[in-house]
Scaffold this motif. Sequence first.
Motif, PDB file in Angstrom:
ATOM      1  N   MET A   1     -22.662  29.829 -55.005  1.00  0.00           N
ATOM      2  CA  MET A   1     -21.347  29.247 -55.524  1.00  0.00           C
ATOM      3  C   MET A   1     -20.537  29.526 -54.019  1.00  0.00           C
ATOM      4  SD  MET A   1     -19.085  31.788 -57.706  1.00  0.00           S
ATOM      5  CE  MET A   1     -17.353  31.860 -58.147  1.00  0.00           C
ATOM      6  N   ALA A   2     -19.617  28.456 -53.654  1.00  0.00           N
ATOM      7  CA  ALA A   2     -18.878  28.598 -52.346  1.00  0.00           C
ATOM      8  C   ALA A   2     -18.130  29.847 -52.238  1.00  0.00           C
ATOM      9  CB  ALA A   2     -18.186  27.431 -52.241  1.00  0.00           C
ATOM     10  N   ARG A   3     -18.110  30.320 -51.077  1.00  0.00           N
ATOM     11  CA  ARG A   3     -17.123  31.435 -50.987  1.00  0.00           C
ATOM     12  C   ARG A   3     -15.508  30.899 -51.001  1.00  0.00           C
ATOM     13  NH1 ARG A   3     -20.152  31.609 -45.862  1.00  0.00           N
ATOM     14  NH2 ARG A   3     -18.836  30.394 -44.370  1.00  0.00           N
ATOM     15  N   PRO A   4     -14.749  31.534 -51.410  1.00  0.00           N
ATOM     16  CA  PRO A   4     -13.302  31.238 -51.243  1.00  0.00           C
ATOM     17  C   PRO A   4     -12.634  31.400 -49.761  1.00  0.00           C
ATOM     18  CG  PRO A   4     -13.535  33.343 -52.415  1.00  0.00           C
ATOM     19  CD  PRO A   4     -14.907  33.112 -52.171  1.00  0.00           C
ATOM     20  N   ALA A   5     -11.710  30.546 -49.805  1.00  0.00           N
ATOM     21  CA  ALA A   5     -11.002  30.421 -48.524  1.00  0.00           C
ATOM     22  C   ALA A   5     -10.602  31.869 -47.974  1.00  0.00           C
ATOM     23  CB  ALA A   5      -9.841  29.635 -48.410  1.00  0.00           C
ATOM     24  N   GLN A   6     -10.955  32.143 -46.658  1.00  0.00           N
ATOM     25  CA  GLN A   6     -10.417  33.602 -46.274  1.00  0.00           C
ATOM     26  C   GLN A   6      -8.998  33.722 -46.208  1.00  0.00           C
ATOM     27  OE1 GLN A   6     -11.805  33.981 -42.287  1.00  0.00           O
ATOM     28  NE2 GLN A   6     -11.233  35.892 -42.318  1.00  0.00           N
ATOM     29  N   LYS A   7      -8.830  34.829 -47.000  1.00  0.00           N
ATOM     30  CA  LYS A   7      -7.445  35.266 -46.977  1.00  0.00           C
ATOM     31  C   LYS A   7      -7.463  36.722 -46.849  1.00  0.00           C
ATOM     32  CE  LYS A   7      -5.281  31.598 -48.922  1.00  0.00           C
ATOM     33  NZ  LYS A   7      -3.926  31.118 -49.170  1.00  0.00           N
ATOM     34  N   ALA A   8      -6.372  37.290 -46.389  1.00  0.00           N
ATOM     35  CA  ALA A   8      -6.267  38.796 -46.166  1.00  0.00           C
ATOM     36  C   ALA A   8      -6.066  39.415 -47.677  1.00  0.00           C
ATOM     37  CB  ALA A   8      -5.087  39.205 -45.113  1.00  0.00           C
ATOM     38  N   ARG A   9      -5.755  40.615 -47.512  1.00  0.00           N
ATOM     39  CA  ARG A   9      -5.572  41.275 -48.917  1.00  0.00           C
ATOM     40  C   ARG A   9      -4.105  40.891 -49.440  1.00  0.00           C
ATOM     41  NH1 ARG A   9      -8.598  46.398 -50.558  1.00  0.00           N
ATOM     42  NH2 ARG A   9     -10.275  46.209 -48.955  1.00  0.00           N
ATOM     43  N   ASN A  10      -3.160  40.732 -48.637  1.00  0.00           N
ATOM     44  CA  ASN A  10      -1.719  40.401 -48.775  1.00  0.00           C
ATOM     45  C   ASN A  10      -1.441  38.850 -49.275  1.00  0.00           C
ATOM     46  OD1 ASN A  10      -1.958  39.418 -46.513  1.00  0.00           O
ATOM     47  ND2 ASN A  10      -0.391  40.875 -45.337  1.00  0.00           N
ATOM     48  N   GLY A  11      -2.678  38.059 -49.287  1.00  0.00           N
ATOM     49  CA  GLY A  11      -2.564  36.672 -49.582  1.00  0.00           C
ATOM     50  C   GLY A  11      -2.315  35.735 -48.204  1.00  0.00           C
ATOM     51  N   LYS A  12      -2.289  36.408 -47.131  1.00  0.00           N
ATOM     52  CA  LYS A  12      -1.955  35.577 -46.005  1.00  0.00           C
ATOM     53  C   LYS A  12      -3.318  34.976 -45.156  1.00  0.00           C
ATOM     54  CE  LYS A  12       2.411  37.658 -44.670  1.00  0.00           C
ATOM     55  NZ  LYS A  12       3.043  38.386 -43.576  1.00  0.00           N
ATOM     56  N   ALA A  13      -3.152  34.033 -44.585  1.00  0.00           N
ATOM     57  CA  ALA A  13      -4.557  33.727 -43.776  1.00  0.00           C
ATOM     58  C   ALA A  13      -4.647  34.671 -42.729  1.00  0.00           C
ATOM     59  CB  ALA A  13      -3.979  32.297 -43.156  1.00  0.00           C
ATOM     60  N   PRO A  14      -5.831  34.575 -42.199  1.00  0.00           N
ATOM     61  CA  PRO A  14      -6.413  35.539 -41.140  1.00  0.00           C
ATOM     62  C   PRO A  14      -5.563  35.405 -39.780  1.00  0.00           C
ATOM     63  CG  PRO A  14      -7.930  34.040 -41.272  1.00  0.00           C
ATOM     64  CD  PRO A  14      -6.916  33.851 -42.620  1.00  0.00           C
ATOM     65  N   SER A  15      -5.197  36.336 -39.195  1.00  0.00           N
ATOM     66  CA  SER A  15      -4.435  36.002 -37.844  1.00  0.00           C
ATOM     67  C   SER A  15      -5.237  35.575 -36.758  1.00  0.00           C
ATOM     68  CB  SER A  15      -4.020  37.543 -37.193  1.00  0.00           C
ATOM     69  OG  SER A  15      -4.912  38.342 -36.780  1.00  0.00           O
ATOM     70  N   GLN A  16      -4.573  34.953 -35.758  1.00  0.00           N
ATOM     71  CA  GLN A  16      -5.251  34.200 -34.459  1.00  0.00           C
ATOM     72  C   GLN A  16      -6.280  35.503 -34.010  1.00  0.00           C
ATOM     73  OE1 GLN A  16      -5.206  31.201 -33.842  1.00  0.00           O
ATOM     74  NE2 GLN A  16      -6.666  31.281 -32.477  1.00  0.00           N
ATOM     75  N   ARG A  17      -5.824  36.679 -33.870  1.00  0.00           N
ATOM     76  CA  ARG A  17      -6.570  37.718 -33.334  1.00  0.00           C
ATOM     77  C   ARG A  17      -8.050  37.953 -34.136  1.00  0.00           C
ATOM     78  NH1 ARG A  17      -7.807  40.931 -29.343  1.00  0.00           N
ATOM     79  NH2 ARG A  17      -8.309  43.331 -29.928  1.00  0.00           N
ATOM     80  N   GLN A  18      -7.834  38.096 -35.533  1.00  0.00           N
ATOM     81  CA  GLN A  18      -9.025  38.110 -36.489  1.00  0.00           C
ATOM     82  C   GLN A  18      -9.998  37.073 -36.377  1.00  0.00           C
ATOM     83  OE1 GLN A  18      -6.065  38.747 -40.059  1.00  0.00           O
ATOM     84  NE2 GLN A  18      -8.249  39.305 -40.870  1.00  0.00           N
ATOM     85  N   LEU A  19      -9.672  35.698 -36.228  1.00  0.00           N
ATOM     86  CA  LEU A  19     -10.193  34.686 -35.861  1.00  0.00           C
ATOM     87  C   LEU A  19     -11.167  34.753 -34.451  1.00  0.00           C
ATOM     88  CD1 LEU A  19      -8.090  31.895 -37.388  1.00  0.00           C
ATOM     89  CD2 LEU A  19      -9.824  32.829 -38.489  1.00  0.00           C
ATOM     90  N   ARG A  20     -10.209  35.168 -33.549  1.00  0.00           N
ATOM     91  CA  ARG A  20     -10.833  35.112 -32.245  1.00  0.00           C
ATOM     92  C   ARG A  20     -11.909  36.281 -32.134  1.00  0.00           C
ATOM     93  NH1 ARG A  20      -7.084  36.942 -28.423  1.00  0.00           N
ATOM     94  NH2 ARG A  20      -5.652  36.525 -29.841  1.00  0.00           N
ATOM     95  N   VAL A  21     -11.646  37.498 -32.695  1.00  0.00           N
ATOM     96  CA  VAL A  21     -12.568  38.475 -32.847  1.00  0.00           C
ATOM     97  C   VAL A  21     -13.783  38.058 -33.380  1.00  0.00           C
ATOM     98  CG1 VAL A  21     -13.039  40.825 -33.535  1.00  0.00           C
ATOM     99  CG2 VAL A  21     -10.917  40.316 -32.120  1.00  0.00           C
ATOM    100  N   GLY A  22     -13.786  37.572 -34.689  1.00  0.00           N
ATOM    101  CA  GLY A  22     -14.714  37.072 -35.502  1.00  0.00           C
ATOM    102  C   GLY A  22     -15.674  36.002 -34.794  1.00  0.00           C
TER     103      GLY A  22
END
Length: 156
Positions: A1-22
Amino acid sequence: MARPAQKARNGKAPSQRQLRVGEEIRHALSEILVRAEFRDPELVGRVITVTEVRASPDLRNATAFVLPLEGEYEPIVEALQRATAYLRGQLARTVKLKYMPALHFIHDESFDEASRIDHLIASPHVAQDLAKEPDQDPEVEPDATPGADNSDPDTA
């Protein structure tokens, strides 16, 4: 099963910093897995692909999606979980962060899902539907409307 699109707990997309660190952790973890000398026999000589790393909003936790290129994935994911302390220490030497996130490893199922979709598209029933062309009248031009006078007004 495909994983759902990445979203933070509050329903927002990940921040630029989260993406960069990841992404930084993914690159460093890939290098470590290539050159590290593991004691665990499940990890010795294994080729493991790190497809994605998702960092939590507070950057204290990171989930790494991994895909072994050969063998079963369950023992390799378990072995990576056992080697988390070692990998976290190696990452701390490579990636400069105030706090190194706690690592969690999950088998990446997106390639399995893509393979399943490719298999479905190649099946005879779908190929039969894809081969059917919608009925089009070759004499009617696409921008000409039926019943309209499309003649040049200067020639009339």
